[in-house]
Design a protein around this motif. Structure first.
Motif, mmCIF file in Angstrom:
data_model
loop_
_atom_site.group_PDB
_atom_site.id
_atom_site.type_symbol
_atom_site.label_atom_id
_atom_site.label_comp_id
_atom_site.label_asym_id
_atom_site.label_seq_id
_atom_site.Cartn_x
_atom_site.Cartn_y
_atom_site.Cartn_z
ATOM 1 N N HIS A 54 -5.343 3.801 3.266
ATOM 2 C CA HIS A 54 -4.070 4.524 3.128
ATOM 3 C C HIS A 54 -3.862 5.469 4.315
ATOM 4 C CE1 HIS A 54 -0.878 6.566 0.670
ATOM 5 N NE2 HIS A 54 -1.178 7.542 1.509
ATOM 6 N N ASP A 101 -4.978 -3.272 -9.776
ATOM 7 C CA ASP A 101 -3.775 -2.471 -9.507
ATOM 8 C C ASP A 101 -3.684 -1.271 -10.449
ATOM 9 O OD1 ASP A 101 -2.692 -3.712 -7.294
ATOM 10 O OD2 ASP A 101 -1.575 -5.184 -8.475
ATOM 11 N N PHE A 105 -3.359 2.391 -9.105
ATOM 12 C CA PHE A 105 -2.051 3.034 -9.203
ATOM 13 C C PHE A 105 -1.858 3.875 -10.466
ATOM 14 C CE2 PHE A 105 -1.504 -0.462 -6.236
ATOM 15 C CZ PHE A 105 -0.867 0.179 -5.185
ATOM 16 N N GLU A 271 2.023 9.951 -3.642
ATOM 17 C CA GLU A 271 2.825 9.065 -2.803
ATOM 18 C C GLU A 271 2.526 7.602 -3.136
ATOM 19 O OE1 GLU A 271 2.529 10.163 1.284
ATOM 20 O OE2 GLU A 271 3.423 8.294 1.998
ATOM 21 N N MET A 272 1.237 7.295 -3.199
ATOM 22 C CA MET A 272 0.812 5.908 -3.401
ATOM 23 C C MET A 272 1.286 5.372 -4.752
ATOM 24 S SD MET A 272 -3.071 4.529 -3.050
ATOM 25 C CE MET A 272 -3.749 5.283 -4.524
ATOM 26 N N LEU A 275 5.932 4.383 -7.270
ATOM 27 C CA LEU A 275 6.720 3.331 -7.934
ATOM 28 C C LEU A 275 6.157 2.975 -9.300
ATOM 29 C CD1 LEU A 275 7.624 0.996 -4.941
ATOM 30 C CD2 LEU A 275 9.253 2.157 -6.440
ATOM 31 N N GLN A 276 4.835 2.852 -9.371
ATOM 32 C CA GLN A 276 4.211 2.495 -10.653
ATOM 33 C C GLN A 276 4.462 3.579 -11.708
ATOM 34 O OE1 GLN A 276 2.879 -0.227 -11.674
ATOM 35 N NE2 GLN A 276 2.248 -1.392 -9.854
ATOM 36 N N TRP B 69 7.423 2.317 4.030
ATOM 37 C CA TRP B 69 7.063 2.041 2.632
ATOM 38 C C TRP B 69 5.619 1.580 2.437
ATOM 39 C CZ3 TRP B 69 9.339 3.080 -1.965
ATOM 40 C CH2 TRP B 69 10.618 3.636 -1.890
ATOM 41 N N ILE B 70 4.837 1.516 3.497
ATOM 42 C CA ILE B 70 3.463 1.013 3.332
ATOM 43 C C ILE B 70 2.668 1.893 2.368
ATOM 44 C CG2 ILE B 70 1.237 0.700 4.497
ATOM 45 C CD1 ILE B 70 2.811 -0.254 6.950
ATOM 46 N N THR B 71 2.763 3.197 2.530
ATOM 47 C CA THR B 71 1.958 4.087 1.677
ATOM 48 C C THR B 71 2.503 4.142 0.244
ATOM 49 O OG1 THR B 71 3.262 5.979 2.418
ATOM 50 C CG2 THR B 71 1.183 5.552 3.592
ATOM 51 N N ARG B 72 3.705 3.603 0.038
ATOM 52 C CA ARG B 72 4.281 3.618 -1.316
ATOM 53 C C ARG B 72 4.433 2.214 -1.899
ATOM 54 N NH1 ARG B 72 9.684 6.842 -0.357
ATOM 55 N NH2 ARG B 72 9.488 5.836 1.679
ATOM 56 N N ALA B 73 3.842 1.221 -1.263
ATOM 57 C CA ALA B 73 3.955 -0.149 -1.787
ATOM 58 C C ALA B 73 3.413 -0.177 -3.225
ATOM 59 C CB ALA B 73 3.175 -1.108 -0.906
ATOM 60 N N PRO B 74 4.065 -0.958 -4.110
ATOM 61 C CA PRO B 74 3.759 -0.830 -5.537
ATOM 62 C C PRO B 74 2.475 -1.499 -6.024
ATOM 63 C CG PRO B 74 5.497 -2.446 -5.201
ATOM 64 C CD PRO B 74 5.209 -1.844 -3.862
ATOM 65 N N THR B 75 1.934 -2.462 -5.269
ATOM 66 C CA THR B 75 0.671 -3.081 -5.681
ATOM 67 C C THR B 75 -0.185 -3.262 -4.432
ATOM 68 O OG1 THR B 75 1.318 -5.384 -5.287
ATOM 69 C CG2 THR B 75 1.882 -4.487 -7.443
ATOM 70 N N ARG B 78 1.128 -6.274 -2.415
ATOM 71 C CA ARG B 78 2.347 -5.961 -1.659
ATOM 72 C C ARG B 78 2.029 -5.081 -0.452
ATOM 73 N NH1 ARG B 78 5.620 -9.845 -2.617
ATOM 74 N NH2 ARG B 78 6.243 -10.072 -4.779
ATOM 75 N N LYS B 79 1.087 -4.171 -0.654
ATOM 76 C CA LYS B 79 0.695 -3.285 0.446
ATOM 77 C C LYS B 79 0.071 -4.115 1.572
ATOM 78 C CE LYS B 79 -1.331 0.739 -0.784
ATOM 79 N NZ LYS B 79 -0.442 1.860 -0.425
ATOM 80 N N TRP B 132 12.227 0.328 -2.596
ATOM 81 C CA TRP B 132 11.308 -0.786 -2.357
ATOM 82 C C TRP B 132 12.066 -2.102 -2.141
ATOM 83 C CZ3 TRP B 132 6.906 -2.050 -0.508
ATOM 84 C CH2 TRP B 132 6.402 -3.342 -0.717
ATOM 85 N N LYS B 185 11.479 -11.172 -7.297
ATOM 86 C CA LYS B 185 10.793 -10.333 -8.287
ATOM 87 C C LYS B 185 11.733 -9.244 -8.805
ATOM 88 C CE LYS B 185 6.329 -10.430 -9.450
ATOM 89 N NZ LYS B 185 5.972 -11.288 -10.552
ATOM 90 N N MET B 186 12.448 -8.612 -7.863
ATOM 91 C CA MET B 186 13.314 -7.497 -8.223
ATOM 92 C C MET B 186 14.528 -7.996 -9.014
ATOM 93 S SD MET B 186 11.853 -4.797 -6.760
ATOM 94 C CE MET B 186 13.022 -3.503 -6.393
ATOM 95 N N GLN B 193 15.275 -2.464 -11.424
ATOM 96 C CA GLN B 193 14.878 -3.245 -10.245
ATOM 97 C C GLN B 193 16.045 -4.084 -9.741
ATOM 98 O OE1 GLN B 193 11.290 -4.938 -12.129
ATOM 99 N NE2 GLN B 193 10.186 -4.340 -10.276
ATOM 100 N N MET B 196 18.358 -1.938 -7.851
ATOM 101 C CA MET B 196 17.839 -1.666 -6.497
ATOM 102 C C MET B 196 18.082 -2.862 -5.576
ATOM 103 S SD MET B 196 14.154 0.243 -6.760
ATOM 104 C CE MET B 196 13.629 0.277 -8.445
#
Lengths: 284, 332
Positions: A54, A101, A105, A271-272, A275-276, B69-75, B78-79, B132, B185-186, B193, B196
Motif C-alpha cells: 500500500h 478480502d 478490508f 483509506e484502503m 469502499l467495503q 484509486w489504487i489505495t482505495r481499490a475495493p478488493t 482489483r488493486k 470507483w 460488475k457495477m 453501484q 455510480m
C-alpha cells in the motif's frame, strides 16, 4: 456481447476444483491446537506485504524518474500478490467463513499484525528505499527459510514470493549503495532515512509466543537465526554505501505484530477500506 | 487517441518535392518502414517528435487519474489489476520516449517541454476520477478511444513508432476489457453501484469523444500527416467508429449514453450523435480543465523533488566509471 468479448473466465468452478486437487495436503492447515498461532502468523506475513505494498503504491505516478515509477508499481504489485496468497491461506486456516478480502478490508487497525516498520509514511525516496531495503533483507532470509517449511502450503507460497523478493532486495540494495555513495545530498538523505527507521527494524527479530509456536511446529524458522544473516547483508550494503549504522537501539519500536501500531496505520486502513465499509456486501 | 491537434508542416505535391523528398514519399506510399538513421524530411521528423512526445506525456500523466484509486481499490484482485494497468501505462511512456529519442530528442528535453507547458498531453486526463466506477469507465471508454487510433498506427510509416504501437495495443485492449469488466460488475451490482456506473458514463462520454480532436473540417494538419502515414484515419472517422462500437456495449450494460439525439441512421449505417462541447475542449487544452493544475503540478513536483535522486545516481555512475578507469590503468 457486441464486439467486446466477455472478459469473465468461463468454467470458474471447474478451474477451482482442478486447482484444489493439485494443492498439496497440509496437516497443519487443520491442526486445531496450532490454529490460533498459525492464523496470527499468516496474518503477519500477509499484512506486512499488504501494508508495505500500500505504501509503495502511493508513489504511483509520482516517482523521481520513469524507471522508478515502473519499478515501484511492480514492487507494490508483487507484494499485493503475496498478500492474496498469505491471507488466502490465513482465511483457510481460520476456517470461519472469512475470505482474504474480508481479512484485508474488514479488520480494524488493532487486528492488523504487520510490523510498524512497513506502515511508516513514505517520506522522500530515501526513506521509502531505506525502509524497503531493511525489510527486503529480512524478507529474503525469512522466505528462503520458509521454502523448507514443514507446511507444504507455506513452502509453496514462499517459493513463489522468494523469486520476486530476491529481485526486490537486489534493486533496493543497489539503490541504497548508489544513493549513499552518490552526491553529498543523496548521502545525507540516505543517512537521515537510516537513522529515522533504524529503531523499527528490531521488531522483525523480536519473537513472541506466536513466533515460537510456529517455529516449534517447524513451519517457520526461529527469528533469532535470521538476525546474523540480516546483519551481514545490511552491514555489507551500508559499508559499500558509505553509510554508518546508527548507534541507537534497533528495537526501540515494537508492538505492530501484536496489533499495537503507530498512528499512521489507522489512516491507511481508513483509506484502503473505504469502499467495503461504505457499501457493505457489494460485490466488486 | 493520446495525440490531439499535432501540428504538421505544409504539404507539397510530388512535383514540388526535391528528389530526396519524392523518393521518401514513394517509399512511404509503398508501405516501407522508415528507420531512424535514414533520410527523412525535417517536417516529418518534427511532426513525429510532437506526436510521439504528446502520446508519451499522455501515458505518464495518465498514471495519475487511475493512480488516484489504487489505495482505495475495493478488493485485492482489483488493486493488483489496477496497479498492473498503471504500471503498463508507465511502460508505454518508456517505449514512446525511446521511440522519440531515435528522432534526436532526449527524454529530459521532452519532459522540460511538458513541464513548461510547451507540449501538451491528452485533454482526457484533465478530468477527475471521482468514484470507483471511473476506473471502469476510463478503461472502457478512454482506453477504448485510444485503441481506435492506435490500432491503425501499428501500420504507421516510422518503424520504431510502429513497433511501439504493436506492443502497446496488446496491453491497451486488455485494459479495455478490464475496464469493461468493472463496468459489468457495477452495472449488475447494487442500486448505488449502478448509479455510480451511469454517472461515470455521463461524465466520461463527451470527454472521450473529444479525445479524437476537432472535426476534420477544422483540422488543418491532417492532410500532410496522412500522406506521411503518421495519421492513418481522420478524426471524424475514428470518432464515428468509436461511437458505433461503444453504443451497443453501453446497451449491453443497461446504461444510457448521455445523448438524447443518439439514433441509428439506417441509410448511413452509423449512429448519428451529438458533438461534444468544443468550447470546453479548447478551454481544457488551454489549461483550464478541472484537473490541469493538479496533473501538471503533480508531474512537476515529482520531477523537482526527484532531482537529488537522479543527481545521486548520476554522481555514483561517474564515480564508478572513474574507479573502473583507475583500476584498468593500475592493471596495465
Amino acid at each position: 456481447m457486441p464486439s467486446l468479448p466477455n472478459a469473465a473466465t468461463p468454467d470458474v468452478a471447474r478451474l477451482a476444483e482442478r486447482a484444489a486437487a493439485a494443492q498439496s495436503h497440509d496437516p497443519h492447515v487443520a491442526d486445531v491446537a496450532l490454529k490460533p498461532a498459525f492464523f496470527d502468523w499468516l496474518c503477519r506475513m500477509g499484512d506486512n506485504s499488504l501494508i508495505l505494498g500500500h505504501r509503495i503504491s502511493e508513489w504511483c505516478g509520482h516517482g523521481p524518474v520513469l524507471e522508478e515509477d515502473i519499478a515501484l508499481a511492480n514492487t507494490a504489485l508483487d507484494l499485493i500478490g503475496h498478500t492474496q496468497m498469505w491471507l488466502g491461506l490465513a482465511a483457510e486456516v481460520e476456517d470461519a467463513g472469512r475470505s482474504a478480502d474480508e481479512l484485508a478490508f474488514l479488520r480494524d487497525a488493532m487486528k492488523f499484525r504487520n510490523l510498524k516498520l512497513v506502515e511508516l509514511p513514505n517520506g522522500d525516496m530515501a526513506v521509502t528505499l531505506m525502509r524497503e531495503f531493511l525489510f527486503d533483507a529480512f524478507h529474503f532470509e525469512l522466505l528462503t527459510a520458509l521454502t523448507k517449511s514443514s507446511s507444504p502450503r507455506v513452502a509453496e507460497i514462499a517459493a513463489k514470493a522468494l523469486k520476486e523478493v530476491s529481485y526486490h532486495l537486489e534493486r533496493s540494495s543497489d539503490l541504497v549503495v548508489r544513493l549513499g555513495d552518490g552526491t553529498e545530498e543523496s548521502h545525507n538523505r540516505m543517512q537521515a532515512a537510516l537513522n529515522k527507521v533504524w529503531g523499527y527494524t528490531g521488531e522483525m527479530f523480536a519473537a513472541d509466543a506466536v513466533d515460537e509456536a510456529v517455529a516449534e511446529a517447524g513451519i517457520a524458522p526461529a527469528l533469532a537465526d535470521l538476525l546474523p544473516l540480516w546483519q551481514r547483508t545490511v552491514g555489507e550494503v551500508l559499508d559499500e554505501a558509505t553509510l554508518s549504522q546508527p548507534e541507537q537501539r534497533f528495537d526501540a519500536q515494537t508492538g505492530g505484530k501484536q496489533g499495537r501500531h503507530t498512528e499512521h496505520l489507522g489512516y491507511i486502513v481508513a483509506e484502503m477500506q473505504f469502499l467495503q465499509r461504505a457499501y457493505p456486501g457489494a460485490s466488486w | 487517441m493520446y495525440a490531439q491537434m499535432v501540428k504538421s508542416e505544409g504539404m507539397k505535391s510530388l512535383e514540388e518535392m526535391s528528389p530526396e523528398e519524392r523518393a521518401f514519399q514513394e517509399r512511404v506510399d509503398r508501405g516501407e518502414k522508415i528507420e531512424p538513421k535514414e533520410w527523412m524530411p525535417e517536417g516529418y521528423r518534427k511532426t513525429l517528435i510532437r506526436q510521439i512526445g504528446q502520446h508519451a506525456h499522455s501515458e505518464i500523466v495518465g498514471q495519475l487519474p487511475e493512480g488516484n484509486w489504487i489505495t482505495r481499490a475495493p478488493t485485492l484482485e482489483r488493486k493488483a489489476i489496477l496497479l498492473a494497468k498503471v504500471q503498463d501505462e508507465a511502460g508505454h511512456g518508456l517505449y514512446l520516449y525511446s521511440a522519440a529519442e531515435t528522432l534526436g530528442v532526449s527524454r529530459d528535453e521532452l519532459f522540460e517541454k511538458l513541464h513548461s507547458g510547451a507540449m501538451k498531453y491528452s485533454s482526457i486526463f484533465n478530468y477527475p476520477t471521482l468514484t470507483w466506477a471511473d476506473m471502469g469507465a476510463v478503461g472502457w471508454l478512454v482506453d477504448g478511444a485510444a485503441i481506435m487510433n492506435q490500432v491503425p498506427l501499428q501500420r504507421t510509416s516510422y518503424g520504431p513508432y510502429s513497433r511501439a504501437m504493436i506492443r502497446i495495443c496488446k496491453e491497451e485492449s486488455f485494459h479495455q476489457r478490464q475496464g469493461y469488466a468493472i463496468m459489468m460488475k457495477m452495472a449488475q451490482g447494487t442500486p448505488e453501484q449502478k448509479e455510480m456506473a451511469q454517472d461515470a458514463l455521463n461524465r466520461f462520454w463527451y470527454p472521450s469523444l473529444m479525445m479524437f480532436g476537432p472535426s476534420d473540417k477544422d483540422s488543418v494538419h491532417s492532410a500532410q500527416s496522412m500522406a506521411w502515414k503518421i495519421k492513418m484515419n481522420t478524426n471524424d472517422e475514428l470518432r464515428q467508429k468509436f461511437v458505433d462500437e461503444t453504443v451497443p456495449q453501453a446497451e449491453y450494460l443497461g446504461l444510457t449514453v448521455p445523448d438524447e439525439t443518439l439514433t441509428w441512421n439506417e441509410a448511413r449505417g452509423h449512429y448519428d450523435f451529438a458533438e461534444p462541447d468544443w468550447a470546453e475542449f479548447f478551454e481544457v487544452i488551454k489549461g483550464n480543465g478541472p484537473c490541469n493544475e493538479e496533473r501538471l503540478g503533480a508531474r512537476r513536483k515529482a520531477w523537482d523533488k526527484g532531482a537529488w535522486f537522479r543527481d545521486g545516481l548520476t554522481a555514483y555512475a561517474e564515480k564508478a566509471a572513474a574507479r573502473r578507469a583507475a583500476s584498468n590503468v593500475a592493471a596495465e
